[in-house]
Design an enzyme around this catalytic site. Structure first.
Site, PDB file in Angstrom:
ATOM      1  N   ALA A  69       4.507 -12.552 -41.697  1.00 25.74           N
ATOM      2  CA  ALA A  69       3.359 -13.423 -41.975  1.00 25.74           C
ATOM      3  C   ALA A  69       3.606 -14.205 -43.260  1.00 25.74           C
ATOM      4  O   ALA A  69       3.130 -15.336 -43.410  1.00 25.74           O
ATOM      5  CB  ALA A  69       2.087 -12.598 -42.097  1.00 25.74           C
ATOM      6  N   THR A  70       4.336 -13.613 -44.176  1.00 24.47           N
ATOM      7  CA  THR A  70       4.664 -14.335 -45.422  1.00 24.47           C
ATOM      8  C   THR A  70       5.391 -15.631 -45.078  1.00 24.47           C
ATOM      9  O   THR A  70       5.078 -16.698 -45.622  1.00 24.47           O
ATOM     10  CB  THR A  70       5.529 -13.437 -46.333  1.00 24.47           C
ATOM     11  N   ASN A 149      -7.196  -8.009 -47.437  1.00 27.94           N
ATOM     12  CA  ASN A 149      -6.344  -6.816 -47.361  1.00 27.94           C
ATOM     13  C   ASN A 149      -6.672  -5.772 -48.417  1.00 27.94           C
ATOM     14  O   ASN A 149      -6.380  -4.595 -48.251  1.00 27.94           O
ATOM     15  CB  ASN A 149      -4.865  -7.209 -47.474  1.00 27.94           C
ATOM     16  N   GLN A 177      -4.932  -9.184 -41.324  1.00 27.35           N
ATOM     17  CA  GLN A 177      -5.685  -7.921 -41.301  1.00 27.35           C
ATOM     18  C   GLN A 177      -6.796  -7.934 -40.243  1.00 27.35           C
ATOM     19  O   GLN A 177      -7.473  -6.929 -40.047  1.00 27.35           O
ATOM     20  CB  GLN A 177      -6.293  -7.629 -42.681  1.00 27.35           C
ATOM     21  N   SER A 194       0.898 -10.876 -38.295  1.00 23.73           N
ATOM     22  CA  SER A 194       2.011  -9.979 -38.590  1.00 23.73           C
ATOM     23  C   SER A 194       1.940  -8.778 -37.647  1.00 23.73           C
ATOM     24  O   SER A 194       0.867  -8.198 -37.462  1.00 23.73           O
ATOM     25  CB  SER A 194       1.897  -9.510 -40.047  1.00 23.73           C
ATOM     26  N   HIS A 196       3.353  -5.721 -37.923  1.00 22.14           N
ATOM     27  CA  HIS A 196       3.307  -4.345 -38.437  1.00 22.14           C
ATOM     28  C   HIS A 196       1.925  -3.904 -38.891  1.00 22.14           C
ATOM     29  O   HIS A 196       1.720  -2.733 -39.215  1.00 22.14           O
ATOM     30  CB  HIS A 196       4.367  -4.122 -39.530  1.00 22.14           C
ATOM     31  N   THR A 232      17.870 -16.993 -34.749  1.00 22.90           N
ATOM     32  CA  THR A 232      17.885 -16.259 -33.482  1.00 22.90           C
ATOM     33  C   THR A 232      16.741 -15.251 -33.455  1.00 22.90           C
ATOM     34  O   THR A 232      16.580 -14.467 -34.394  1.00 22.90           O
ATOM     35  CB  THR A 232      19.225 -15.506 -33.329  1.00 22.90           C
ATOM     36  N   CYS A 315       0.705  -4.691 -56.229  1.00 18.16           N
ATOM     37  CA  CYS A 315       0.964  -5.295 -57.538  1.00 18.16           C
ATOM     38  C   CYS A 315       0.389  -4.416 -58.647  1.00 18.16           C
ATOM     39  O   CYS A 315       1.037  -4.100 -59.637  1.00 18.16           O
ATOM     40  CB  CYS A 315       0.345  -6.689 -57.582  1.00 18.16           C
TER      41      CYS A 315
HETATM   42  N1  PLP Z   1      -1.531 -11.566 -45.584  1.00 17.66           N
HETATM   43  C1  PLP Z   1      -2.193 -10.405 -45.666  1.00 17.66           C
HETATM   44  C2  PLP Z   1      -3.684 -10.425 -45.702  1.00 17.66           C
HETATM   45  C3  PLP Z   1      -1.506  -9.203 -45.714  1.00 17.66           C
HETATM   46  O1  PLP Z   1      -2.177  -8.057 -45.810  1.00 17.66           O
HETATM   47  C4  PLP Z   1      -0.086  -9.229 -45.673  1.00 17.66           C
HETATM   48  C5  PLP Z   1       0.685  -7.989 -45.784  1.00 17.66           C
HETATM   49  O2  PLP Z   1       0.508  -7.208 -46.701  1.00 17.66           O
HETATM   50  C6  PLP Z   1       0.560 -10.463 -45.563  1.00 17.66           C
HETATM   51  C7  PLP Z   1      -0.199 -11.605 -45.526  1.00 17.66           C
HETATM   52  C8  PLP Z   1       2.048 -10.553 -45.470  1.00 17.66           C
HETATM   53  O3  PLP Z   1       2.484 -10.026 -44.229  1.00 17.66           O
HETATM   54  P1  PLP Z   1       4.021  -9.680 -43.959  1.00 17.66           P
HETATM   55  O4  PLP Z   1       4.217  -8.268 -44.426  1.00 17.66           O
HETATM   56  O5  PLP Z   1       4.199  -9.814 -42.472  1.00 17.66           O
HETATM   57  O6  PLP Z   1       4.827 -10.661 -44.705  1.00 17.66           O
END
Ligand code: PLP
Length: 372
Positions: A69-70, A149, A177, A194, A196, A232, A315
């Site tokens: 997701a990042t 989150n 989330q 995301s 996971h 890929t 953090c």
């Molecule tokens: N956005 C939110 C709200 C998240 O909780 C997270 C993961 O901690 C991310 C983005 C980033 O997701 P990813 O671990 O797939 O990069």
């Protein structure tokens, strides 16, 4: 070990691991190659894409897989910022967003885009009047997450989308989330996901794009994902994401009810003296971020080594800096340090959560006695 860190990541579902297994072992073909094996791999990638899109339930768009997701959030923001014009070059976001949004926005501000980071109220919710005051014809994109989150609070994303569109801006929603747990309101133009966080594998995310909205590519190369994202694809990860999305869709109501029961059990087992950080009504109940006067959250984590929970954010755990989300709620340094986050969901039992909460409460009392 009692696992109460569902916002950091979720346990992989056995159905997901099972679906992925052949694609991790014998079925190793490149899904972008024209051989029969390659075409078989490409076909399962498309089935997985369809499963994620179905679970998302948004109409009129397409989905590209990403590495996380990042990456999806970086791509959406940087790719849309590439399309800025001198008259439309503002980004609006919110102080409680994930670092993947906030840091990307700061980076874009360093490149010359005009950035506004809106505050939230003590409940963690964005004031829509404040947003209305900031929205004008210069705003290119608004980035707002659905479920936070750190504190689980919901932002009114459907209403925010209507407001953004009225001023000609796009809405990017970080639904990481929320996806698979609660419905995502119609309205966002770009949605980051995301795997996971929904009992799927790590290392795969996705960006959903409304038809006609096309961020410039972040990654250049083979153009595997509709010419927009290169690299890929891993059929195993895609299959895992698809299986996790399908399962989440099938179990959505059951999981939601279970999480509400867990929330009630947790709050009862913790007992008195805890304050919930963020709104108690506009929230996803699988997140319980709580504080207690005088508590040392980091010490509590160290005291209870076989219960996995966290501080307000990774953090805060690593650097000793207070969480930017708790700060945005107006909490001071001491209040942030005395906050902990409990995250639970599909595979948490009421019994283990109750046991863990009683032990957390007992350890907090023990700290108070020692410090008295
Ligand atoms: N956005 C939110 C709200 C998240 O909780 C997270 C993961 O901690 C991310 C983005 C980033 O997701 P990813 O671990 O797939 O990069």
């Amino acid at each position: 070990m009692i696992y109460l860190d569902y916002q950091a990541t979720t346990p992989i579902a056995s159905e997901v691991a099972h679906a992925m297994e052949p694609w991790l072992k014998d079925k190793f073909a490149n899904p972008h190659s024209p051989s029969r094996w390659g075409r078989e791999a490409a076909a399962v990638v498309e089935v997985a894409r369809e499963q994620v899109v179905r679970a998302l339930k948004l109409k009129g768009g397409s989905l590209a897989f990403t590495g996380s997701a990042t990456e999806a959030l970086n791509w959406a923001l940087k790719g849309i910022a590439e399309q800025a014009t001198p008259g439309r070059n503002r980004i609006i976001t919110v102080a409680t967003e994930h670092a993947a949004v906030l840091d990307t926005c700061e980076w874009l501000a360093g490149k010359g885009l005009d950035l506004t980071v809106l505050p939230v109220g003590a409940d963690g919710i964005l004031d829509l009047d404040e947003l209305a005051r900031e929205l004008d014809e210069r705003v290119l994109i608004v980035a707002v997450m659905l479920v936070n989150n750190e504190i689980g609070v919901l932002q009114p994303v459907g209403e925010i989308a209507r407001m953004a569109h009225a001023s000609g801006a796009l809405l990017l929603c970080d639904a990481v989330q929320a996806f698979g747990r609660i419905d995502i309101a119609e309205g966002p133009d770009l949605v980051a996901l995301s795997a996971h966080k929904i009992h799927g594998p790590k290392g795969i995310g996705a960006l959903w794009m409304r038809d006609g909205v096309k961020p410039e590519p972040l990654l250049h190369g083979g153009g595997q994902e509709q010419g927009l994202r290169s690299g890929t694809l891993s059929p195993a990860l895609c299959v895992g994401f698809g299986a996790a999305a399908k399962l989440a869709e099938e179990r959505c109501t059951k999981d939601y009810d279970h999480v509400r029961r867990l929330w009630v059990a947790a709050t009862e087992a913790l007992g008195h003296g805890w304050i919930i950080n963020g709104s108690t009504s506009h929230r996803y109940c699988g997140n319980l971020n709580i504080r207690r006067a005088g508590l040392d959250g980091a010490r509590l984590i160290a005291d209870l080594r076989d219960v996995a929970f966290s501080l307000g954010s990774a953090c805060a755990s690593g650097s000793g800096r207070p969480s930017h989300v708790l700060r945005a709620l107006g909490l001071d340094y001491r209040q942030s340090r005395s906050s902990i986050r409990l995250g639970f969901g599909r595979y948490t039992t009421v019994k283990e959560l109750t046991d863990a909460c009683k032990r957390i409460a007992a350890a907090a009392h023990a700290q108070e006695k020692l410090d008295a």
